[in-house]
Design an enzyme around this catalytic site. Sequence first.
Site, short mmCIF file in Angstrom:
data_model
loop_
_atom_site.label_atom_id
_atom_site.label_comp_id
_atom_site.label_asym_id
_atom_site.label_seq_id
_atom_site.Cartn_x
_atom_site.Cartn_y
_atom_site.Cartn_z
N ALA A 80 33.61 54.40 -1.01
CA ALA A 80 32.79 55.24 -1.89
C ALA A 80 32.95 54.77 -3.33
O ALA A 80 33.99 54.22 -3.69
CB ALA A 80 33.20 56.70 -1.75
N HIS A 83 25.76 70.07 6.86
CA HIS A 83 25.51 68.70 6.39
C HIS A 83 24.04 68.61 5.95
O HIS A 83 23.14 69.11 6.64
CB HIS A 83 25.83 67.70 7.51
CG HIS A 83 25.69 66.28 7.06
ND1 HIS A 83 24.53 65.56 7.22
CD2 HIS A 83 26.55 65.47 6.41
CE1 HIS A 83 24.69 64.35 6.71
NE2 HIS A 83 25.91 64.27 6.21
N ARG A 132 31.13 58.85 9.39
CA ARG A 132 29.94 58.02 9.54
C ARG A 132 29.66 57.27 8.26
O ARG A 132 29.39 56.08 8.25
CB ARG A 132 28.73 58.90 9.91
CG ARG A 132 27.49 58.09 10.24
CD ARG A 132 26.24 58.93 10.16
NE ARG A 132 25.93 59.31 8.79
CZ ARG A 132 24.89 60.05 8.43
NH1 ARG A 132 24.07 60.51 9.35
NH2 ARG A 132 24.67 60.34 7.15
N GLY A 133 29.74 57.98 7.12
CA GLY A 133 29.34 57.39 5.84
C GLY A 133 27.83 57.44 5.68
O GLY A 133 27.12 58.02 6.50
N ALA A 139 29.94 59.67 13.38
CA ALA A 139 31.41 59.60 13.31
C ALA A 139 32.03 59.78 14.69
O ALA A 139 33.08 59.20 14.99
CB ALA A 139 31.92 60.68 12.36
N TYR A 191 31.32 70.69 7.37
CA TYR A 191 30.46 71.14 6.27
C TYR A 191 30.18 72.64 6.36
O TYR A 191 29.25 73.06 7.06
CB TYR A 191 29.14 70.34 6.31
CG TYR A 191 29.41 68.85 6.23
CD1 TYR A 191 29.43 68.20 5.00
CD2 TYR A 191 29.71 68.11 7.37
CE1 TYR A 191 29.73 66.85 4.92
CE2 TYR A 191 30.02 66.76 7.31
CZ TYR A 191 30.03 66.13 6.07
OH TYR A 191 30.34 64.80 5.97
N THR A 208 40.01 57.52 -0.11
CA THR A 208 38.62 57.37 0.31
C THR A 208 38.31 55.89 0.60
O THR A 208 39.06 54.99 0.21
CB THR A 208 37.62 57.90 -0.74
OG1 THR A 208 37.72 57.10 -1.91
CG2 THR A 208 37.88 59.36 -1.07
N TYR A 209 37.15 55.70 1.25
CA TYR A 209 36.81 54.36 1.75
C TYR A 209 35.41 53.99 1.31
O TYR A 209 34.44 54.72 1.62
CB TYR A 209 36.87 54.40 3.27
CG TYR A 209 36.59 53.09 3.97
CD1 TYR A 209 37.62 52.20 4.25
CD2 TYR A 209 35.30 52.76 4.38
CE1 TYR A 209 37.38 51.02 4.92
CE2 TYR A 209 35.05 51.58 5.05
CZ TYR A 209 36.09 50.72 5.32
OH TYR A 209 35.84 49.56 5.99
N GLU A 229 43.44 64.19 -2.24
CA GLU A 229 42.57 63.03 -2.01
C GLU A 229 42.47 62.22 -3.29
O GLU A 229 42.29 62.77 -4.37
CB GLU A 229 41.18 63.52 -1.59
CG GLU A 229 40.21 62.38 -1.33
CD GLU A 229 38.91 62.87 -0.71
OE1 GLU A 229 38.95 63.52 0.34
OE2 GLU A 229 37.85 62.59 -1.31
P1 FAD Z 1 28.74 62.75 11.25
O1 FAD Z 1 29.82 63.59 11.78
O2 FAD Z 1 28.29 61.62 12.09
O3 FAD Z 1 27.49 63.72 10.94
C1 FAD Z 1 26.41 63.26 10.16
C2 FAD Z 1 25.13 64.03 10.51
O4 FAD Z 1 24.72 63.70 11.84
C3 FAD Z 1 25.30 65.55 10.51
O5 FAD Z 1 24.09 66.09 10.06
C4 FAD Z 1 25.52 65.90 11.97
O6 FAD Z 1 25.10 67.23 12.28
C5 FAD Z 1 24.64 64.86 12.66
N1 FAD Z 1 25.15 64.47 13.99
C6 FAD Z 1 26.43 64.23 14.34
N2 FAD Z 1 26.49 63.85 15.63
C7 FAD Z 1 25.22 63.88 16.10
C8 FAD Z 1 24.63 63.59 17.37
N3 FAD Z 1 25.37 63.19 18.41
N4 FAD Z 1 23.28 63.70 17.48
C9 FAD Z 1 22.52 64.07 16.43
N5 FAD Z 1 23.04 64.35 15.21
C10 FAD Z 1 24.35 64.25 15.06
N6 FAD Z 1 31.95 59.05 2.48
C11 FAD Z 1 32.39 57.78 2.20
O7 FAD Z 1 31.56 56.88 2.09
N7 FAD Z 1 33.73 57.50 2.03
C12 FAD Z 1 34.69 58.46 2.13
O8 FAD Z 1 35.89 58.16 1.97
C13 FAD Z 1 34.28 59.81 2.41
N8 FAD Z 1 35.19 60.80 2.53
C14 FAD Z 1 34.79 62.07 2.86
C15 FAD Z 1 35.75 63.09 3.00
C16 FAD Z 1 35.36 64.40 3.32
C17 FAD Z 1 36.42 65.48 3.47
C18 FAD Z 1 33.97 64.70 3.51
C19 FAD Z 1 33.55 66.11 3.84
C20 FAD Z 1 33.01 63.69 3.37
C21 FAD Z 1 33.39 62.38 3.05
N9 FAD Z 1 32.45 61.35 2.91
C22 FAD Z 1 32.88 60.07 2.59
C23 FAD Z 1 31.01 61.63 3.01
C24 FAD Z 1 30.43 61.37 4.44
O9 FAD Z 1 30.50 59.99 4.75
C25 FAD Z 1 28.98 61.86 4.44
O10 FAD Z 1 28.94 63.25 4.31
C26 FAD Z 1 28.11 61.39 5.61
O11 FAD Z 1 26.75 61.73 5.30
C27 FAD Z 1 28.41 62.04 6.95
O12 FAD Z 1 29.59 61.61 7.48
P2 FAD Z 1 30.23 62.38 8.76
O13 FAD Z 1 31.41 61.62 9.15
O14 FAD Z 1 30.37 63.82 8.50
O15 FAD Z 1 29.05 62.15 9.84
#
Ligand code: FAD
Length: 296
Positions: free
Chosen positions: A51, A150, A107-108, A126, A146, A48-49, A17
């Site tokens: 960030a 998370h 999601r971010g 997401a 996670y 990454t995006y 990455e």
């Molecule tokens: P989600 O999958 O949407 O989850 C977020 C939270 O919501 C979790 O607590 C989950 O349990 C909860 N949730 C999910 N679906 C539901 C539902 N239907 N109802 C209720 N709760 C729900 N950030 C950046 O800004 N840019 C990047 O490039 C970037 N790259 C990353 C790469 C990796 C490998 C990782 C692990 C993280 C990265 N992040 C990045 C960070 C990420 O954006 C954050 O961790 C963010 O807080 C959550 O994103 P997510 O896609 O996991 O969200």
Amino acid sequence: MKITELFKQKQAVVSFEIFPPKQVSSIDVIFETIDGLVPLRPDYISVTYGAGGSSTKTTVEIAAKIKNKYGLNSLAHLTCIGSSKSQMDEILNELKDNDISNILVLRGDFPRDANPADLPNDFKQASDLAQYIASKFDFCLGGACYPEIHPECSSLDKDIENLKRKVDAGVSFLVTQLFFNNDQFYRFRNKAAQQNINVPIQAGIMPITNRKSIEKMLSLTNSEMPLKLTRILDKFEHNQEAIKDVGIAYATEQIIDLLSQDVNGVHIFTMNKPQITKDILRNLGSLIYSINKQTI
Ligand code: FAD
């Protein structure tokens, strides 16, 4: 190539990455980083995006160069919180036009200085983005997961329930948040399998280069620093070279253990420092080669 194809060909996919340079820097500095990573022949490089204050356009530009100039598979990260469908469409079409096949749907997090009420609200999770892309485009989609939960979620069971929704929405492989205790990863992997999450899960590995920055990251991600590592850092934290060697050795040991437990792959957060990634892979070369040779 779609990353799901790589998981079919290899027992352990190895990827890196990188993050785009900050807006004040020239984009060219990232190509020096990529020049250093390419000889290590990763299965793909992710970008990454948004960030760290980088512009979103640069992610597409860098991912496109990885694919079209360097001939490597690339994975473009894409966050959706605070974005509208039409904004997403614009980026998705740009990715498609640049022949990029793989997206890490995220999601971010809301920027600290933004008021959520002022921003579009088309995507809440997401999984919403995954579903939207899968209904309109033909990208291969990855998602984040996670092992140590998370930070916004109350339990591992709940987090995995939500993760299952993301997979059902079209995510076909997962990349974990950084972790330093492999047992946390194994616990998570078992629980995910029990919930019928059957897509490949790549372990995110962060080599330590500096105690302060790693502790900050651990506090943001709710991850645990194992006692063994704390003791080593206590001893060597003021010696920068020693800490770098500790980071390389610890990441190497973590990966060897993961490979011995049939991990689907490792994703190294390079922090744009090719030499550290190179040193880790030098320690692992024969191991990864022998594992993957068996299945090609
Ligand atoms: P989600 O999958 O949407 O989850 C977020 C939270 O919501 C979790 O607590 C989950 O349990 C909860 N949730 C999910 N679906 C539901 C539902 N239907 N109802 C209720 N709760 C729900 N950030 C950046 O800004 N840019 C990047 O490039 C970037 N790259 C990353 C790469 C990796 C490998 C990782 C692990 C993280 C990265 N992040 C990045 C960070 C990420 O954006 C954050 O961790 C963010 O807080 C959550 O994103 P997510 O896609 O996991 O969200």
